[in-house]
Design a protein around this motif. Structure first.
Motif, PDB file in Angstrom:
ATOM      1  N   THR A   1       0.778  -1.202  -0.034  1.00  0.00           N
ATOM      2  CA  THR A   1      -0.040  -0.048  -0.020  1.00  0.00           C
ATOM      3  C   THR A   1       0.810   1.231   0.035  1.00  0.00           C
ATOM      4  OG1 THR A   1      -0.105  -0.080   2.354  1.00  0.00           O
ATOM      5  CG2 THR A   1      -2.064  -1.323   1.045  1.00  0.00           C
ATOM      6  N   ARG A   2       1.973   1.100   0.723  1.00  0.00           N
ATOM      7  CA  ARG A   2       2.865   2.371   0.733  1.00  0.00           C
ATOM      8  C   ARG A   2       3.349   2.654  -0.644  1.00  0.00           C
ATOM      9  NH1 ARG A   2       6.812   0.304   5.338  1.00  0.00           N
ATOM     10  NH2 ARG A   2       6.628  -1.645   3.673  1.00  0.00           N
ATOM     11  N   HIS A   3       3.676   1.831  -1.535  1.00  0.00           N
ATOM     12  CA  HIS A   3       4.263   1.941  -2.750  1.00  0.00           C
ATOM     13  C   HIS A   3       3.183   2.637  -3.712  1.00  0.00           C
ATOM     14  CE1 HIS A   3       7.055   1.014  -6.307  1.00  0.00           C
ATOM     15  NE2 HIS A   3       5.822   0.635  -6.975  1.00  0.00           N
ATOM     16  N   SER A   4       2.065   1.804  -3.578  1.00  0.00           N
ATOM     17  CA  SER A   4       0.727   1.751  -4.240  1.00  0.00           C
ATOM     18  C   SER A   4       0.164   3.384  -4.048  1.00  0.00           C
ATOM     19  CB  SER A   4      -0.324   0.971  -4.220  1.00  0.00           C
ATOM     20  OG  SER A   4       0.562  -0.311  -5.127  1.00  0.00           O
ATOM     21  N   GLN A   5       0.256   3.791  -2.783  1.00  0.00           N
ATOM     22  CA  GLN A   5      -0.236   5.133  -2.465  1.00  0.00           C
ATOM     23  C   GLN A   5       0.408   6.332  -3.492  1.00  0.00           C
ATOM     24  OE1 GLN A   5      -2.812   5.408   0.093  1.00  0.00           O
ATOM     25  NE2 GLN A   5      -2.948   7.305  -1.194  1.00  0.00           N
ATOM     26  N   ARG A   6       1.469   6.176  -3.505  1.00  0.00           N
ATOM     27  CA  ARG A   6       2.337   7.209  -4.531  1.00  0.00           C
ATOM     28  C   ARG A   6       1.825   7.439  -5.972  1.00  0.00           C
ATOM     29  NH1 ARG A   6       6.761   4.917  -1.794  1.00  0.00           N
ATOM     30  NH2 ARG A   6       7.446   3.799  -3.382  1.00  0.00           N
ATOM     31  N   LEU A   7       1.583   6.095  -6.457  1.00  0.00           N
ATOM     32  CA  LEU A   7       1.039   6.162  -7.778  1.00  0.00           C
ATOM     33  C   LEU A   7      -0.605   6.682  -7.737  1.00  0.00           C
ATOM     34  CD1 LEU A   7       0.859   4.967 -10.882  1.00  0.00           C
ATOM     35  CD2 LEU A   7      -0.165   2.803  -9.875  1.00  0.00           C
ATOM     36  N   LEU A   8      -1.193   6.291  -6.810  1.00  0.00           N
ATOM     37  CA  LEU A   8      -2.717   6.854  -6.655  1.00  0.00           C
ATOM     38  C   LEU A   8      -2.745   8.191  -6.688  1.00  0.00           C
ATOM     39  CD1 LEU A   8      -4.236   3.929  -4.686  1.00  0.00           C
ATOM     40  CD2 LEU A   8      -4.250   4.043  -7.110  1.00  0.00           C
ATOM     41  N   GLN A   9      -1.901   8.733  -5.750  1.00  0.00           N
ATOM     42  CA  GLN A   9      -1.873  10.214  -5.319  1.00  0.00           C
ATOM     43  C   GLN A   9      -1.599  10.899  -6.579  1.00  0.00           C
ATOM     44  OE1 GLN A   9       0.889  10.489  -2.031  1.00  0.00           O
ATOM     45  NE2 GLN A   9      -0.388   9.992  -0.634  1.00  0.00           N
ATOM     46  N   HIS A  10      -0.644  10.503  -7.343  1.00  0.00           N
ATOM     47  CA  HIS A  10      -0.262  11.028  -8.706  1.00  0.00           C
ATOM     48  C   HIS A  10      -1.293  11.338  -9.631  1.00  0.00           C
ATOM     49  CE1 HIS A  10       2.355  12.284 -12.002  1.00  0.00           C
ATOM     50  NE2 HIS A  10       1.558  11.418 -12.742  1.00  0.00           N
ATOM     51  N   TYR A  11      -2.489  10.358  -9.536  1.00  0.00           N
ATOM     52  CA  TYR A  11      -3.695  10.324 -10.388  1.00  0.00           C
ATOM     53  C   TYR A  11      -4.880  10.880  -9.553  1.00  0.00           C
ATOM     54  CZ  TYR A  11      -0.793   8.388 -14.166  1.00  0.00           C
ATOM     55  OH  TYR A  11      -0.111   8.106 -15.050  1.00  0.00           O
ATOM     56  N   SER A  12      -4.513  11.482  -8.313  1.00  0.00           N
ATOM     57  CA  SER A  12      -5.543  12.019  -7.737  1.00  0.00           C
ATOM     58  C   SER A  12      -6.692  10.817  -7.348  1.00  0.00           C
ATOM     59  CB  SER A  12      -6.290  13.316  -8.000  1.00  0.00           C
ATOM     60  OG  SER A  12      -5.429  14.337  -8.508  1.00  0.00           O
ATOM     61  N   ILE A  13      -6.296   9.515  -7.001  1.00  0.00           N
ATOM     62  CA  ILE A  13      -7.397   8.573  -6.641  1.00  0.00           C
ATOM     63  C   ILE A  13      -7.131   8.205  -5.325  1.00  0.00           C
ATOM     64  CG2 ILE A  13      -7.873   6.123  -7.130  1.00  0.00           C
ATOM     65  CD1 ILE A  13      -6.328   6.445  -9.743  1.00  0.00           C
ATOM     66  N   ASP A  14      -8.387   8.472  -4.430  1.00  0.00           N
ATOM     67  CA  ASP A  14      -8.440   8.352  -3.037  1.00  0.00           C
ATOM     68  C   ASP A  14      -9.443   7.328  -2.569  1.00  0.00           C
ATOM     69  OD1 ASP A  14     -10.645   9.719  -3.540  1.00  0.00           O
ATOM     70  OD2 ASP A  14     -10.188  11.426  -2.170  1.00  0.00           O
ATOM     71  N   ASN A  15      -9.552   6.248  -3.555  1.00  0.00           N
ATOM     72  CA  ASN A  15     -10.517   5.157  -3.206  1.00  0.00           C
ATOM     73  C   ASN A  15      -9.832   4.522  -1.882  1.00  0.00           C
ATOM     74  OD1 ASN A  15     -11.524   6.380  -5.329  1.00  0.00           O
ATOM     75  ND2 ASN A  15     -12.160   4.151  -6.417  1.00  0.00           N
ATOM     76  N   PRO A  16     -10.826   3.751  -1.158  1.00  0.00           N
ATOM     77  CA  PRO A  16     -10.178   2.722  -0.107  1.00  0.00           C
ATOM     78  C   PRO A  16      -9.134   1.731  -0.667  1.00  0.00           C
ATOM     79  CG  PRO A  16     -12.528   3.012   0.134  1.00  0.00           C
ATOM     80  CD  PRO A  16     -12.173   3.584  -1.165  1.00  0.00           C
ATOM     81  N   LEU A  17      -8.131   1.717   0.184  1.00  0.00           N
ATOM     82  CA  LEU A  17      -6.865   0.832  -0.495  1.00  0.00           C
ATOM     83  C   LEU A  17      -6.613  -0.075   0.811  1.00  0.00           C
ATOM     84  CD1 LEU A  17      -4.247   0.696  -2.198  1.00  0.00           C
ATOM     85  CD2 LEU A  17      -3.592   2.366  -0.714  1.00  0.00           C
ATOM     86  N   MET A  18      -6.414  -1.213   0.520  1.00  0.00           N
ATOM     87  CA  MET A  18      -5.972  -2.396   1.219  1.00  0.00           C
ATOM     88  C   MET A  18      -4.874  -3.121   0.943  1.00  0.00           C
ATOM     89  SD  MET A  18      -8.787  -5.505   0.725  1.00  0.00           S
ATOM     90  CE  MET A  18      -7.528  -6.695   1.360  1.00  0.00           C
ATOM     91  N   ALA A  19      -4.201  -3.951   1.890  1.00  0.00           N
ATOM     92  CA  ALA A  19      -2.995  -4.744   1.342  1.00  0.00           C
ATOM     93  C   ALA A  19      -3.632  -6.013   1.199  1.00  0.00           C
ATOM     94  CB  ALA A  19      -1.840  -4.667   2.439  1.00  0.00           C
ATOM     95  N   TYR A  20      -2.919  -6.801   0.130  1.00  0.00           N
ATOM     96  CA  TYR A  20      -3.268  -8.100  -0.423  1.00  0.00           C
ATOM     97  C   TYR A  20      -2.054  -8.561  -0.954  1.00  0.00           C
ATOM     98  CZ  TYR A  20      -4.989 -12.422  -2.166  1.00  0.00           C
ATOM     99  OH  TYR A  20      -5.479 -13.599  -2.179  1.00  0.00           O
ATOM    100  N   HIS A  21      -1.543  -9.579  -0.254  1.00  0.00           N
ATOM    101  CA  HIS A  21      -0.088 -10.437  -0.742  1.00  0.00           C
ATOM    102  C   HIS A  21       0.095 -11.702  -0.359  1.00  0.00           C
ATOM    103  CE1 HIS A  21       0.831  -9.682   3.240  1.00  0.00           C
ATOM    104  NE2 HIS A  21       0.862  -8.313   3.174  1.00  0.00           N
ATOM    105  N   ASP A  22       1.034 -12.459  -0.586  1.00  0.00           N
ATOM    106  CA  ASP A  22       1.108 -13.852  -0.448  1.00  0.00           C
ATOM    107  C   ASP A  22       0.907 -14.303   1.165  1.00  0.00           C
ATOM    108  OD1 ASP A  22       1.260 -15.056  -3.063  1.00  0.00           O
ATOM    109  OD2 ASP A  22       3.651 -14.870  -2.877  1.00  0.00           O
ATOM    110  N   HIS A  23       1.301 -13.217   1.829  1.00  0.00           N
ATOM    111  CA  HIS A  23       1.142 -13.437   3.408  1.00  0.00           C
ATOM    112  C   HIS A  23      -0.192 -12.894   4.020  1.00  0.00           C
ATOM    113  CE1 HIS A  23       5.393 -14.763   2.957  1.00  0.00           C
ATOM    114  NE2 HIS A  23       5.680 -13.760   2.474  1.00  0.00           N
TER     115      HIS A  23
END
Length: 278
Positions: free
Chosen positions: A37-59
């Motif tokens: 989420t920390r990495h993706s937050q930068r991308l989303l902020q660049h495009y002014s996207i503030d939808n709910p964000l959650m972590a999903y990964h192998d663990h």
């Protein structure tokens, strides 16, 4: 936005590669599931996207998937993104896709950047048939065994590699495939210090080992497959050749096996060169 799980490709380096559809989908879904989420937050902020964000990964635990299921069950929509590129290509998520499909939910691709395809497009090697192997094992012995299994593969081979292992991996490939096998280093694709360089394994090993900058960043290796004209040796012959070569010069070992099997000495000798780098 229609109900369903959207698999959204994101840039692998250059933000200009983000498609308008990807921005539209990420702006419209009810929930975005990201590998980091920390990495993706930068991308989303660049495009002014503030939808709910959650972590999903192998663990991720079961609660993460339950949140996604709950959103879909209520008629909502979810987007899955990875740190970069197309999700599920050497990334987590295939179990989620299988489970959502099994439950009857639509899973829709939003195609875009992929380091594998980008590297293949500029490698200058045959791409009519290729085999993606992801990351090789970190342990030297296991890595060598996997490469040995691929030694006779005719298709172009594609690997991801970590920067701190790139020299060891090129050395292992040179040992198993032979120093003259062609390889392409595609590093930091679409980024400021992008490198695309083709040569033999011996040449690329020297180039990377002598330039610390080439041992940084995101790396894709594209290796030429074994030429189809080369002879195929059965396992027993390979073992016999390798064992004799431990005690005798390669030419002598090849001559003995040729005399015993009727195979051409040149083909046997070339095989020894490819596995020993003699």
């Amino acid at each position: 936005m229609e109900t369903g799980l959207y698999i959204v490709a994101t840039p692998i380096g250059n933000l200009g590669d983000m498609s308008s559809r990807a921005v539209e989908v990420l702006s419209g879904v009810d929930l975005i599931a990201a590998e980091d989420t920390r990495h993706s937050q930068r991308l989303l902020q660049h495009y002014s996207i503030d939808n709910p964000l959650m972590a999903y990964h192998d663990h991720s635990d079961q609660r993460a998937q339950q949140r996604i299921e709950s959103t879909l069950a209520q008629g909502g929509s979810v987007a899955l993104i990875s740190d970069a590129g197309t999700p599920l290509i050497s990334d987590p998520g295939y179990r989620l896709v299988r489970d959502m499909q099994s439950m009857g939910y639509a899973v829709r691709p939003v195609p875009g950047p992929s380091a594998v395809i980008a590297a293949l497009s500029v490698c200058g090697l045959p791409t009519d048939s290729f085999r993606f192997e992801g990351f090789l094992p970190a342990k030297a012995g296991t890595r060598a065994n996997q490469l040995q299994d691929l030694q006779s593969e005719h298709a172009t081979l594609v690997f991801y590699e970590a920067p701190h292992r790139i020299v060891a991996t090129l050395a292992a490939m040179s040992e198993v495939f032979g120093p003259d096998r062609e390889v392409v280093l595609a590093r930091e694709i679409t980024k400021t210090f992008e490198t695309v360089r083709r040569g033999t394994l011996e040449q690329l090993l020297t180039f990377v080992a002598n330039d610390a900058n080439q041992q940084k960043g995101e790396i894709v290796l594209v290796v030429a497959g074994k030429p189809r004209g080369e002879v195929e040796l059965d396992e027993a012959t390979q073992r016999l050749l390798r064992r004799l070569a431990q005690e005798l010069p390669a030419k002598k070992a090849s001559a003995i096996v040729a005399d015993c099997t009727g195979l051409k000495k040149k083909d046997l000798y070339n095989y020894l060169l490819s596995v020993k780098g003699d």
